[in-house]
Design a protein around this motif. Structure first.
Motif, mmCIF file in Angstrom:
data_model
loop_
_atom_site.group_PDB
_atom_site.id
_atom_site.type_symbol
_atom_site.label_atom_id
_atom_site.label_comp_id
_atom_site.label_asym_id
_atom_site.label_seq_id
_atom_site.Cartn_x
_atom_site.Cartn_y
_atom_site.Cartn_z
ATOM 1 N N THR A 373 14.330 -27.640 20.391
ATOM 2 C CA THR A 373 13.460 -26.679 21.072
ATOM 3 C C THR A 373 12.605 -27.357 22.129
ATOM 4 O O THR A 373 12.415 -26.829 23.233
ATOM 5 C CB THR A 373 12.571 -25.952 20.045
ATOM 6 O OG1 THR A 373 13.404 -25.321 19.072
ATOM 7 C CG2 THR A 373 11.722 -24.891 20.722
ATOM 8 N N PHE A 377 12.594 -26.470 26.138
ATOM 9 C CA PHE A 377 11.405 -26.129 26.926
ATOM 10 C C PHE A 377 11.415 -26.883 28.259
ATOM 11 O O PHE A 377 11.156 -26.304 29.322
ATOM 12 C CB PHE A 377 10.123 -26.461 26.155
ATOM 13 C CG PHE A 377 9.532 -25.307 25.401
ATOM 14 C CD1 PHE A 377 9.037 -24.204 26.072
ATOM 15 C CD2 PHE A 377 9.473 -25.317 24.015
ATOM 16 C CE1 PHE A 377 8.491 -23.128 25.387
ATOM 17 C CE2 PHE A 377 8.929 -24.254 23.308
ATOM 18 C CZ PHE A 377 8.437 -23.155 23.994
ATOM 19 N N LEU A 424 11.830 -18.499 28.848
ATOM 20 C CA LEU A 424 10.581 -19.234 28.634
ATOM 21 C C LEU A 424 9.572 -18.376 27.871
ATOM 22 O O LEU A 424 8.927 -18.854 26.923
ATOM 23 C CB LEU A 424 9.995 -19.674 29.972
ATOM 24 C CG LEU A 424 8.696 -20.480 29.898
ATOM 25 C CD1 LEU A 424 8.909 -21.778 29.122
ATOM 26 C CD2 LEU A 424 8.158 -20.775 31.294
ATOM 27 N N MET A 427 10.626 -18.000 24.241
ATOM 28 C CA MET A 427 10.512 -19.265 23.516
ATOM 29 C C MET A 427 9.066 -19.584 23.175
ATOM 30 O O MET A 427 8.770 -20.086 22.086
ATOM 31 C CB MET A 427 11.128 -20.394 24.340
ATOM 32 C CG MET A 427 12.646 -20.397 24.335
ATOM 33 S SD MET A 427 13.290 -21.731 25.355
ATOM 34 C CE MET A 427 12.530 -23.143 24.565
ATOM 35 N N VAL A 428 8.147 -19.293 24.086
ATOM 36 C CA VAL A 428 6.728 -19.503 23.793
ATOM 37 C C VAL A 428 6.299 -18.609 22.626
ATOM 38 O O VAL A 428 5.591 -19.043 21.713
ATOM 39 C CB VAL A 428 5.865 -19.219 25.037
ATOM 40 C CG1 VAL A 428 4.386 -19.204 24.662
ATOM 41 C CG2 VAL A 428 6.128 -20.260 26.113
ATOM 42 N N ALA A 435 5.531 -25.094 21.893
ATOM 43 C CA ALA A 435 5.077 -24.835 23.263
ATOM 44 C C ALA A 435 3.760 -25.555 23.542
ATOM 45 O O ALA A 435 3.554 -26.105 24.636
ATOM 46 C CB ALA A 435 4.923 -23.335 23.495
ATOM 47 N N PHE A 438 4.486 -29.204 24.019
ATOM 48 C CA PHE A 438 5.096 -29.379 25.339
ATOM 49 C C PHE A 438 4.026 -29.321 26.431
ATOM 50 O O PHE A 438 4.017 -30.149 27.355
ATOM 51 C CB PHE A 438 6.147 -28.295 25.557
ATOM 52 C CG PHE A 438 6.760 -28.296 26.934
ATOM 53 C CD1 PHE A 438 7.594 -29.322 27.343
ATOM 54 C CD2 PHE A 438 6.502 -27.261 27.828
ATOM 55 C CE1 PHE A 438 8.156 -29.326 28.619
ATOM 56 C CE2 PHE A 438 7.056 -27.253 29.096
ATOM 57 C CZ PHE A 438 7.892 -28.294 29.491
#
Length: 467
Positions: A373, A377, A424, A427-428, A435, A438
């Motif tokens: 993951t 990202f 995006l 995924m957040v 996240a 990242f």
């Protein structure tokens, strides 16, 4: 005096140059090899949240995003054939800050993908040698393939092509061996997030599975980082990219469908070695086919692992050469003409990630899932910046030489951009803790970026920009 200064400057630039030796087939081997481990593991985690049928829809959407992205990205790669890849395109389009964001995102993608693949190599070897600790095997893989990449890009690329061809052959063998047990009912049972019928909850699972569908294709853009080492990048890179994405789409569909139809797919959804386990449904645990798959299956993992080491090292090299990272990382080995320090630096980070269970295993996901993951990202942020760079350069530099132009412009890059933004956002939502980690990486990197302006001012001129 002026002549002496110019001579010193040229010497400084050549000290940072890479050797041009790669042909079209080798670039195709890198394009497919970078990604092909995604056919062997990682994607099956998407079944855990989306089910088989839900994941098919997610995978088709992601395949469309990658296809349009690659056709658009190739315009940038052939117009600006530099080892920095996305970093170089964003710097052209948006200046140093844009270059930083693209470079940092690409670095996260390519530095965090190898640990996940190394852990899968360890898992495959553990099947064959139960007494072998997967993490130790993963570290051993790093040491071997870092050394191979240091020895020379020509040798590394030839090896990459060979193992990629063997990996494709092995995937075809896998499909052939499990085909006698193929039952579509196995694939469709509980195919909507564990249910037999579609519901609104299926959407939730499909969006949550996006990182694992991306894993099918992640890192194909790494060919851009070998552009300075291609003999004829303006011709060979478009062929390598287009042939590569078509190869990968066909393999992804075949592997996913045949594995899911071989037996109870729920037993394959949270493991690092779904193909050997799927084959067990058909031939049993002690079959010679089973042992062959484990051994030959390593070729796919090795192809991607080896190729991504090539990719991350060129990204570190390019960022250091331009002053975004410490300059000593841009040194090329005097004999092998490879960025040996960059190769070692990325390997140190990857090995540390392998042994960082307590730091990386959070949010209810496995170590491998979180590493995957994190890498995704980085990739998605880079895709967004790259497509924005394409649009910006079309406006700001319309006379730039473009040996390959994105077909159906602006629709292809627009679809790729919108799809990446959707990815995006979801995924957040589904991986908020990853996240945050990242974002912390990017923030810390940006502080370093602000504090090291003098490095970029002192960096050697980029030869490709001056020609």
């Amino acid at each position: 005096m002026k002549s002496e200064s110019k001579s010193q400057h040229v010497g400084k630039v050549t000290h940072h140059e890479l050797k041009q030796t790669l042909g079209t087939w080798q670039l195709w081997g890198i394009a497919v090899g970078l990604v092909i481990s995604g056919e062997y593991f990682g994607w099956s985690y998407g079944w855990a949240s989306a089910g088989t049928l839900g994941f098919v829809i997610t995978a088709v959407f992601i395949a469309a995003m990658y296809t349009t992205f690659i056709f658009s990205f190739t315009e940038l790669t052939t117009s600006i054939p530099q080892a920095g890849g996305p970093f170089a395109y964003a710097r052209h389009a948006f200046g140093p800050t844009g270059g930083y964001l693209a470079g940092a995102a690409t670095l996260v993608e390519f530095v965090f993908a190898p640990p996940a693949i190394a852990l899968a190599i360890g898992a495959y070897l553990h099947v064959q040698f139960p007494g072998l600790e997967p993490k130790h095997a993963a570290m051993g893989a790093y040491l071997v393939f870092m050394a191979l990449n240091i020895v020379g890009v020509q040798i590394a690329a030839a090896f990459e092509l060979c193992v990629t061809l063997l990996a494709i052959f092995e995937l075809l063998v896998f499909m052939g061996v499990v085909s006698p047990g193929f039952q579509w009912s196995n694939f469709t049972k509980g195919g909507w997030s564990g249910a037999d019928t579609f519901s609104m909850g299926s959407f939730h699972g499909m969006f949550a599975a996006i990182p694992f569908a991306i894993w099918f294709f992640l890192a194909i853009e790494g060919v851009a980082m070998a552009a300075e080492e291609a003999m004829n990048p303006k011709r060979s890179i478009p062929i390598a990219y287009v042939a590569g994405i078509l190869t990968l789409v066909l393999l992804a569909i075949g592997v996913m469908v045949f594995a899911g139809a071989a037996g109870d797919w729920t037993k394959l959804s949270n493991i690092n070695d779904p193909l050997p386990q799927a084959m067990k449904f058909i031939v049993g645990e002690h079959s010679g086919w089973m042992h062959m798959l484990v051994w030959l299956g390593l070729f796919g993992l090795v192809a991607s692992f080896h190729g991504i080491i090539l990719g991350y090292s060129r990204q570190i090299f390019a960022l250091a050469r331009a002053g975004y990272l410490p300059e000593w990382l841009s040194k090329v080995h005097p004999r092998f003409k490879t960025p040996h320090r960059a190769i070692i630096a990325g390997g140190v980070v990857g090995i540390a990630a392998i042994y960082s269970d307590e730091l990386i295993q959070f949010g209810g996901q496995t170590l491998t899932a979180n590493i995957v993951t994190m890498s995704v990202f980085g990739a998605i942020v880079m895709y967004i910046i790259s497509m924005l760079s394409l649009f910006k350069l079309r406006r700001s530099d319309p006379n730039m030489e473009r040996p390959f132009r994105a077909p159906l412009f602006p629709f292809f890059p627009a679809f790729a951009l919108v799809a990446a933004v959707i990815c995006l956002g979801t995924m957040v939502y589904f991986n908020f803790l990853v996240a945050i980690v990242f974002a912390i990486f990017l923030a810390l990197g940006y502080v370093y970026f602000l504090l090291t302006r003098h490095q970029r001012e002192a960096a050697p001129a980029d030869v490709l920009l001056e020609e």
